[in-house]
Design an enzyme around this catalytic site. Structure first.
Site, PDB file in Angstrom:
ATOM      1  N   GLU B  72       8.262  41.266  19.131  1.00 57.11           N
ATOM      2  CA  GLU B  72       8.399  40.309  18.027  1.00 57.11           C
ATOM      3  C   GLU B  72       8.851  40.959  16.725  1.00 57.11           C
ATOM      4  O   GLU B  72       9.598  40.346  15.951  1.00 57.11           O
ATOM      5  CB  GLU B  72       7.086  39.559  17.798  1.00 57.11           C
ATOM      6  CG  GLU B  72       6.798  38.460  18.808  1.00 57.11           C
ATOM      7  CD  GLU B  72       6.083  38.972  20.043  1.00 57.11           C
ATOM      8  OE1 GLU B  72       5.957  40.203  20.212  1.00 57.11           O
ATOM      9  OE2 GLU B  72       5.640  38.133  20.846  1.00 57.11           O
ATOM     10  N   HIS B 141      -5.681  33.012  19.799  1.00 58.19           N
ATOM     11  CA  HIS B 141      -4.722  31.977  20.211  1.00 58.19           C
ATOM     12  C   HIS B 141      -5.008  30.656  19.510  1.00 58.19           C
ATOM     13  O   HIS B 141      -4.696  29.602  20.042  1.00 58.19           O
ATOM     14  CB  HIS B 141      -4.794  31.755  21.724  1.00 58.19           C
ATOM     15  CG  HIS B 141      -4.009  32.725  22.540  1.00 58.19           C
ATOM     16  ND1 HIS B 141      -4.256  34.069  22.527  1.00 58.19           N
ATOM     17  CD2 HIS B 141      -2.959  32.543  23.383  1.00 58.19           C
ATOM     18  CE1 HIS B 141      -3.410  34.678  23.353  1.00 58.19           C
ATOM     19  NE2 HIS B 141      -2.604  33.779  23.876  1.00 58.19           N
TER      20      HIS B 141
END
Lengths: 313, 339
Positions: B72, B141
């Site tokens: 990323e 998450h």
């Protein structure tokens, strides 16, 4: 000179001129620096001029060069003018980054300098993005990542090499290896060998980065392959940093032999030996450049400072 | 490729075609890519058959949807480099939590690139991320983090709550010449609403009044806005509900004017509380309309700690429409509301 060079007089003199411009501008910065007219940290390129000249003489304005913190040499070689460079160092509104960048953040998109970064490693990825843009647009420009040996320790370097190789992007990775991360020698910061690392991903060539003709030849071959659709290439240029990591003082690590390692002397010796440089030509070039630097400094010193209103959101 | 001709002057339609938030995002992405060949999408799993929870499926220009390795940080730099080299990337993250591995690029590069060079260049880059909890997803998450991104100069932060806003704001973000962090709450993905077929852009920095009322101003974005609306409607509360739609730029004029009328402010901020969006709104309104406040402002949000996993703990951690209704009712009764 480890290999025979074929170079014409015009190219030889242009390489000499570029290297002298970088050297003389850097020496002038070093001389002025203690007076605090430049309120910005400078990372000088003295001793490393051959990498900038050798690579950038193959680049076009459309090619996007992304630099790290040691900017002046490659930026000048890519086409940034002395005036906008010095005005930026002087913090003036006429600087290439309008006084917002300083030495480490130079900007000249017309000459393929979309910006430079002072966080080691990250700008490698931006050059890969330029390569991706060229590939998606079917354009023939190249992304050029310019970084030092220490940047190969950053994860972003690995990620960038991998992605460029995966997609066969038109990217030239230029590792300007001066052997030091600040004052830490490469042996203390890298367990890997840079060429071996790069070869995992792409064809890699190592050159003597104090030999501008060798660098010029290797960069030319790499860029020809990239422009022909051959995917990314890695150029490992071993060079010497004559100055401290930052600032105007000579490096005190005792690794530089200024006669043996001077890229400008090396080129001049070769050009004279080949009959391509005669008499006082070199002196004349140096004097011309001094006048250009005088002009740039006068321009910078006479330019207005940016106004605080520019800080409004 | 002029984008300005799509600027929308009308408000959300009440009737007409109903589509989901997810389909609104998909339609916006598809129309952006059809309209402007410079637009492309890149991201981890952006090109797989799941199509980013459906928001990327069956796009017209599949050749401009690129999957990436789990890299990323570099991929954010790649997207930025492409934005500086003639394209208009949409970088997509399946979870905002994954985006955090790219904070060097997002904060030091993307956000700074315009200011660093005297704002001479454009950075047309959209970073999309899905935020919010799933089901027992735990601390890595479930985050939202809009307040945190908004802290950084150089980033616009967009958090649509309705399908209509999702489409118009995503298109506006793609049309924008500065970096936009576009955060989509996963719990909104199946919500439906009226969405015009044609391409339109909504202004970044303009709030939407979701409910009119006179006695309390509630500011809430994204899923919190929908929960607050449910609370207000189910309990028929005399509350003005303002969805800022963009956390940055923030439409403080609309918020302040409302508080000056109602005299009360509550911010429902589904994010970490310390130094966050709720704190910013309370501080800004206090600075601008101190004399209008009849009660101390109230912030509702998450506890100041990471998300749990167990259902019992999740139900205690996260606010619900019922809890919001209780808090609003208490505030309207002049009671002290624990934040």
């Amino acid at each position: 000179m480890t290999r025979p060079h074929t170079i014409n007089r015009e190219r030889g003199l242009r390489l000499l001129r570029t290297m002298r411009t970088i050297r003389q501008a850097s020496e002038r910065i070093a001389a002025l620096y203690p007076s605090n007219v430049m309120e910005t940290p400078v990372h000088l390129c003295i001793g490393q001029e051959a990498v900038a000249a050798g690579v950038c003489h193959h680049l076009r304005d459309e090619d996007k060069l992304f630099l790290g913190h040691r900017t002046h040499g490659p930026a000048l070689a890519k086409g940034l003018g002395l005036r906008p460079l010095f005005a930026e160092l002087y913090g003036r509104s006429t600087g290439c980054s309008r006084g917002f960048g300083g030495s480490m953040h130079l900007f000249d998109p017309a000459h393929g300098l979309p910006g430079s970064s002072a966080i080691v490693g990250g700008s490698i990825a931006l050059a890969v993005g330029a390569g991706l843009s060229a590939q998606l647009q079917r354009a023939d420009f190249v992304g050029v990542a310019w970084f030092g040996d220490a940047a190969t320790n950053a994860g972003v370097c690995y990620e960038s090499l991998n992605f460029a190789a995966l997609r066969k992007l038109p990217v030239l990775f230029v590792c300007e290896d001066n052997g030091y991360s600040n004052v830490m020698p490469k042996s203390a910061h890298s367990a890997h060998d840079i060429e071996s690392l790069a070869k995992v991903f792409m064809p890699t060539v190592a050159v003597d980065g104090t030999d501008v003709l060798a660098t010029f030849a290797a960069a030319g071959e790499a860029l020809t392959a990239i422009r022909a659709g051959g995917g990314p290439r890695f150029l490992h240029c071993k060079t010497k940093r004559w100055m401290k990591h930052q600032g105007h003082e000579p490096c005190d690590l005792g690794v530089v032999d200024r006669d043996r390692d001077c890229p400008i002397q090396k080129l001049e010796t070769f050009l004279r030996g080949s009959g391509l440089l005669q008499g006082a030509e070199s002196t004349q070039i140096a004097q011309d450049i001094e006048r250009e630097i005088d002009d740039a400094i006068a321009f910078a010193a006479a330019s207005p400072f940016p106004t605080p209103e520019l800080l409004e959101a | 490729m002029p984008w300005s001709k799509f600027d929308c002057t009308y408000t959300a339609p009440t009737g007409g075609r109903q589509i989901t938030y997810c389909d609104a995002l998909r339609e916006a992405t598809d129309q952006a890519m059809v309209h402007d060949p410079r637009v492309f999408a890149i991201g981890l799993d952006a090109d797989d058959r799941f199509g980013v929870f459906g928001s990327m499926r069956d796009l017209t220009h599949k050749e401009r949807v690129l999957g990436t390795p789990i890299s990323e940080n570099a991929m954010t730099g790649v997207a930025l480099g492409a934005a500086l080299s003639g394209l208009r990337p949409i970088h997509i993250h399946l979870r905002v939590d994954f985006m955090l591995t790219a904070m060097d690029q997002i904060v030091n590069y993307v956000a700074k690139w315009q200011d660093m060079f005297g704002r001479q260049g454009k950075v047309p880059l959209v970073i999309r991320a899905i935020v919010g909890r799933g089901w027992g997803c735990g601390a890595q998450h479930s985050q939202t983090l809009h307040g945190w991104f908004a802290h950084i100069p150089g980033l616009k932060v967009v958090t649509p709550s309705t399908p209509y806003d999702a489409k118009g704001l995503l298109l506006a973000s793609v049309a924008d010449d500065s970096p936009v962090v576009f955060l989509e709450h996963r719990w909104l993905y199946k919500n439906t609403g009226a969405v015009p077929q044609e391409l339109y852009t909504l202004p970044l920095g303009k709030a939407n009044v979701l409910h009119r009322g006179d006695r309390l101003t509630v500011v809430a974005n994204s899923l919190a806005a929908m929960h607050a609306l449910t609370a207000i409607e189910q309990h028929d509360l005399d509350v003005e509900l303002i969805d800022p739609r963009t956390i940055k730029p923030l439409d403080l004029d609309t918020i302040t004017a409302s508080v000056q009328r109602t005299g009360r402010l509550m911010v429902v901020d589904y994010d970490f509380p310390f130094g966050g969006f709720g704190a910013e709104v309370v501080a800004a309104v206090t600075e601008r309309a101190f004399d209008s406040l009849r009660q101390p402002p109230v912030r509702l949000g998450f506890p100041d700690r990471g998300m749990p996993s167990s259902g019992v703990l999740e139900r205690a951690y996260y606010p619900t429409p019922d809890r919001l209704a209780q808090a609003m009712t208490a505030m309207l009764l002049g009671e002290v509301v624990p934040s």
